[in-house]
Scaffold this motif. Structure first.
Motif, PDB file in Angstrom:
ATOM      1  N   VAL A 295       0.840  -1.202   0.000  1.00 13.13           N
ATOM      2  CA  VAL A 295       0.000   0.000   0.000  1.00 13.13           C
ATOM      3  C   VAL A 295       0.876   1.253   0.000  1.00 13.13           C
ATOM      4  N   ASP A 296       1.943   1.250   0.795  1.00  9.28           N
ATOM      5  CA  ASP A 296       2.864   2.392   0.801  1.00  9.28           C
ATOM      6  C   ASP A 296       3.460   2.617  -0.590  1.00  9.28           C
ATOM      7  N   ALA A 297       3.795   1.522  -1.272  1.00 10.45           N
ATOM      8  CA  ALA A 297       4.352   1.639  -2.618  1.00 10.45           C
ATOM      9  C   ALA A 297       3.322   2.203  -3.593  1.00 10.45           C
ATOM     10  N   ILE A 298       2.056   1.823  -3.407  1.00  4.47           N
ATOM     11  CA  ILE A 298       0.972   2.351  -4.248  1.00  4.47           C
ATOM     12  C   ILE A 298       0.846   3.855  -4.065  1.00  4.47           C
ATOM     13  N   PHE A 299       0.792   4.297  -2.803  1.00 13.03           N
ATOM     14  CA  PHE A 299       0.640   5.728  -2.523  1.00 13.03           C
ATOM     15  C   PHE A 299       1.842   6.515  -3.035  1.00 13.03           C
ATOM     16  N   GLU A 300       3.031   5.933  -2.896  1.00 14.12           N
ATOM     17  CA  GLU A 300       4.244   6.611  -3.346  1.00 14.12           C
ATOM     18  C   GLU A 300       4.269   6.754  -4.866  1.00 14.12           C
ATOM     19  N   ALA A 301       3.834   5.724  -5.551  1.00 15.01           N
ATOM     20  CA  ALA A 301       3.919   5.729  -7.015  1.00 15.01           C
ATOM     21  C   ALA A 301       2.767   6.477  -7.674  1.00 15.01           C
ATOM     22  N   TRP A 302       1.547   6.329  -7.118  1.00 13.98           N
ATOM     23  CA  TRP A 302       0.359   6.830  -7.823  1.00 13.98           C
ATOM     24  C   TRP A 302      -0.524   7.751  -6.991  1.00 13.98           C
ATOM     25  N   GLY A 303      -0.125   8.058  -5.759  1.00 13.04           N
ATOM     26  CA  GLY A 303      -0.997   8.839  -4.894  1.00 13.04           C
ATOM     27  C   GLY A 303      -2.164   7.983  -4.424  1.00 13.04           C
ATOM     28  N   ARG A 304      -3.214   8.639  -3.958  1.00  7.76           N
ATOM     29  CA  ARG A 304      -4.387   7.882  -3.499  1.00  7.76           C
ATOM     30  C   ARG A 304      -5.277   7.590  -4.702  1.00  7.76           C
ATOM     31  N   PRO A 305      -5.487   6.313  -5.016  1.00  9.42           N
ATOM     32  CA  PRO A 305      -6.257   5.957  -6.210  1.00  9.42           C
ATOM     33  C   PRO A 305      -7.751   6.140  -6.011  1.00  9.42           C
ATOM     34  N   VAL A 306      -8.490   6.029  -7.093  1.00  6.90           N
ATOM     35  CA  VAL A 306      -9.950   6.088  -7.041  1.00  6.90           C
ATOM     36  C   VAL A 306     -10.485   4.967  -6.171  1.00  6.90           C
ATOM     37  N   SER A 307      -9.898   3.791  -6.315  1.00 12.77           N
ATOM     38  CA  SER A 307     -10.332   2.627  -5.552  1.00 12.77           C
ATOM     39  C   SER A 307      -9.245   1.564  -5.604  1.00 12.77           C
ATOM     40  N   ILE A 308      -9.334   0.601  -4.714  1.00 13.75           N
ATOM     41  CA  ILE A 308      -8.460  -0.577  -4.733  1.00 13.75           C
ATOM     42  C   ILE A 308      -9.345  -1.814  -4.741  1.00 13.75           C
ATOM     43  N   THR A 309      -9.144  -2.656  -5.711  1.00 11.90           N
ATOM     44  CA  THR A 309      -9.897  -3.902  -5.819  1.00 11.90           C
ATOM     45  C   THR A 309      -8.994  -5.058  -5.421  1.00 11.90           C
ATOM     46  N   CYS A 310      -9.536  -5.991  -4.665  1.00 11.73           N
ATOM     47  CA  CYS A 310      -8.741  -7.137  -4.238  1.00 11.73           C
ATOM     48  C   CYS A 310      -9.647  -8.343  -4.053  1.00 11.73           C
ATOM     49  N   ASP A 311      -9.021  -9.493  -3.847  1.00 12.32           N
ATOM     50  CA  ASP A 311      -9.787 -10.697  -3.550  1.00 12.32           C
ATOM     51  C   ASP A 311     -10.540 -10.505  -2.231  1.00 12.32           C
ATOM     52  N   ARG A 312     -11.762 -10.951  -2.179  1.00 12.40           N
ATOM     53  CA  ARG A 312     -12.589 -10.669  -0.993  1.00 12.40           C
ATOM     54  C   ARG A 312     -12.012 -11.275   0.280  1.00 12.40           C
ATOM     55  N   PHE A 313     -11.257 -12.369   0.162  1.00 10.53           N
ATOM     56  CA  PHE A 313     -10.702 -13.009   1.350  1.00 10.53           C
ATOM     57  C   PHE A 313      -9.527 -12.232   1.938  1.00 10.53           C
ATOM     58  N   ARG A 314      -8.988 -11.268   1.191  1.00  8.24           N
ATOM     59  CA  ARG A 314      -7.848 -10.482   1.677  1.00  8.24           C
ATOM     60  C   ARG A 314      -8.247  -9.048   2.012  1.00  8.24           C
ATOM     61  N   LEU A 315      -9.536  -8.748   1.968  1.00  9.67           N
ATOM     62  CA  LEU A 315     -10.002  -7.380   2.149  1.00  9.67           C
ATOM     63  C   LEU A 315      -9.610  -6.809   3.508  1.00  9.67           C
ATOM     64  N   ASN A 316      -9.770  -7.594   4.570  1.00  8.67           N
ATOM     65  CA  ASN A 316      -9.493  -7.091   5.915  1.00  8.67           C
ATOM     66  C   ASN A 316      -8.016  -6.734   6.096  1.00  8.67           C
ATOM     67  N   GLU A 317      -7.136  -7.408   5.360  1.00  8.91           N
ATOM     68  CA  GLU A 317      -5.713  -7.127   5.489  1.00  8.91           C
ATOM     69  C   GLU A 317      -5.358  -5.757   4.910  1.00  8.91           C
ATOM     70  N   LEU A 318      -6.195  -5.250   3.997  1.00  9.85           N
ATOM     71  CA  LEU A 318      -5.964  -3.936   3.410  1.00  9.85           C
ATOM     72  C   LEU A 318      -6.667  -2.823   4.174  1.00  9.85           C
ATOM     73  N   ALA A 319      -7.714  -3.187   4.922  1.00 11.20           N
ATOM     74  CA  ALA A 319      -8.577  -2.175   5.528  1.00 11.20           C
ATOM     75  C   ALA A 319      -7.817  -1.226   6.454  1.00 11.20           C
ATOM     76  N   ASP A 320      -6.879  -1.769   7.244  1.00  7.86           N
ATOM     77  CA  ASP A 320      -6.189  -0.934   8.220  1.00  7.86           C
ATOM     78  C   ASP A 320      -5.110  -0.055   7.597  1.00  7.86           C
ATOM     79  N   CYS A 321      -4.510  -0.495   6.483  1.00 10.46           N
ATOM     80  CA  CYS A 321      -3.393   0.262   5.921  1.00 10.46           C
ATOM     81  C   CYS A 321      -3.780   1.090   4.701  1.00 10.46           C
ATOM     82  N   ALA A 322      -5.025   0.994   4.255  1.00 11.86           N
ATOM     83  CA  ALA A 322      -5.463   1.780   3.094  1.00 11.86           C
ATOM     84  C   ALA A 322      -6.661   2.644   3.470  1.00 11.86           C
TER      85      ALA A 322
END
Length: 473
Positions: A346-373
């Motif tokens: 997520v840090d690499a995403i923000f560094e490279a592209w700023g805050r995107p319109v949205s982030i899509t991921c596999d539903r089973f990994r959603l909670n792992e992104l919730a706290d850092c995005a």
């Protein structure tokens, strides 16, 4: 006696000539390869023939016993009327013995364990090596080379086959290296630029000149391949002997990828949609961004343990491949960790592209992104056949028809992942990505993120104006 055709006799004169211990004939399917192998082995176990050595054991090697039967049957039909031979023809064994001289023909499948018994054999004929199992075939080839290298060995090996279906490996290397030293190679391949022109097809398929049925079959397959790119790949592989991916199982065809990299790279206009594939175990984590203009960029995070050089060896990629990705900034390392943390991606995403319109991921990994995005809309995607198929169709459409273009710094990373990506089709016409091999050693992580990003890009199209990009103003 099974008689060879003129082009086969040309090969035999060189392959059986003095000083040659390894010979390879690579031609399209349907041109008498198995019958040529049968002819050679029939000579070998026929008393009085120059190839015959009384009391010796000759070997026919194929991918399986069922494949070997295509060669074994014409040998038996030719020799059985003499009454001088004993035949073994069961579900598990095939073999022939010339009773008066005790000369034998043994049939092996491409299992390296069976190769340990190749001792004192003067001639081994390998039928369709491209169809051998990937691992067993490699080990079998190594065992054959070891047998040839034993002190006093006079083993001569003749490989006869089409390059397909194996996409690469030792058989491709043997043919591409050509004739040198004690190796003779004869390969008949078509020109991909003229793949559907009859003179080129006829040149590559000599038996069509004597078989009207074969000629009609080639023309029918050529016409079908013109209308269906998946059939074109098969036609190129099996009828022109030109290695190509099976387009029913590749994510993007070579032609579609060339369309993507052939477009002028669009500017990074607006905020992108981003999709991620979070790695676990040996896998990488990857993110792909697609901007409103169609510009695509990708980044990946690899585990720091094992080292990058060890990962290259494990994944069987050329040395320095991953190091080059690191140098371009497309690949980052989770130092000291065996699993890349989501926060680092997520840090690499923000560094490279700023805050995107949205982030899509596999539903089973959603909670792992919730706290850092935090602050970015997260969209889970269910990996059902129907949803995966919709995302893959979206990717293929924007690759083929536009606007997808790939930033220069991301091309190596994306291309490497696309080459490892494999899709599976069900009976209803749906498609989804599947893992190639085991233990997460196929680097399809970026391709998985690209599929999700393409689906998100297409679903957001209703809120965007129609694509009008024609280059940088």
């Amino acid at each position: 006696m099974i008689e060879p055709r003129p082009f086969q006799r040309v090969f035999l004169r060189r392959a059986l000539g003095p000083g040659i211990d390894t010979a390879a004939l690579s031609i399209p399917r349907g041109n008498g390869k198995s019958h040529l192998a049968a002819h050679i082995l029939t000579q070998a176990i026929t008393p009085g023939d120059p190839l015959h050595e009384p009391g010796k054991e000759y070997i026919l090697l194929a991918g399986s016993l069922e494949q070997a039967r295509m060669c074994f049957r014409p040998i038996r039909e030719d020799l059985e009327p003499t009454g001088e031979y004993r035949f073994i023809d069961s579900v598990t064994r095939l073999g022939i013995t010339h009773k008066p001289s005790n000369t034998k023909l043994r049939v092996l499948s491409s299992n390296a364990r069976t190769a340990m018994g190749i001792v004192g054999c003067p001639l081994l004929v390998a039928d369709e090596p491209g169809a051998w199992q990937a691992v067993g075939g490699e080990l079998m080839h190594d065992a054959i080379q070891t047998a040839q290298g034993k002190p006093g060995s006079r083993l001569r090996v003749i490989y006869i086959g089409t390059l397909a279906p194996a996409p690469d490996g030792w058989w491709h290397d043997l043919v591409s290296d050509g004739s040198h030293g004690a190796t003779y190679v004869q390969a008949l391949q078509g020109d991909p630029e003229r793949w559907d022109q009859w003179p080129e097809i006829r040149r590559c398929n000599p038996l069509c000149n004597i078989s009207p049925t074969f000629r009609r079959k080639l023309l029918e397959e050529r016409d079908a391949a013109r209308a269906d790119t998946r059939l074109k790949a098969r036609f190129l592989s099996y009828r022109l002997n030109v290695p190509t991916g099976d387009e029913s199982t590749v994510l993007l065809t070579v032609e579609d990828w060339e369309q993507v990299v052939g477009r002028e790279v669009a500017p990074a206009r607006g905020k992108p949609v981003v999709a991620v594939d979070l790695g676990g175990g040996r896998a990488w984590s990857a993110a792909v961004a697609i901007f409103q203009s169609g510009r695509m960029e990708a980044i990946a995070v690899a585990p720091g343990v094992p080292s990058i050089s060890e990962q290259e060896k494990r994944d069987r990629v050329p040395s320095g491949t991953y190091r080059k990705l690191i140098e371009t900034g497309a690949l980052r390392i989770a130092e000291g960790l065996r699993v890349p943390p989501p926060a680092q991606l997520v840090d690499a995403i923000f560094e490279a592209w700023g805050r995107p319109v949205s982030i899509t991921c596999d539903r089973f990994r959603l909670n792992e992104l919730a706290d850092c995005a935090r602050g970015v809309p997260l969209f889970p995607r269910v990996s059902r056949w129907s949803e995966s198929s919709a995302d893959i169709r979206a990717l293929r459409k924007i690759a083929r028809d536009g606007p997808l273009s790939c930033a220069e710094g991301s091309r190596l990373l994306v291309a490497a992942s696309l080459s490892a990506a494999l899709v599976k089709n069900d009976d209803s016409g749906n498609t989804r990505l599947i893992k190639r091999g085991t233990n997460n050693t196929a680097r399809d992580d970026v391709a998985a993120a690209l599929v999700l990003a393409a689906g998100a890009f297409q679903r957001s199209a209703r809120s965007r104006p129609r694509w009008r990009y024609r280059g940088v103003a």
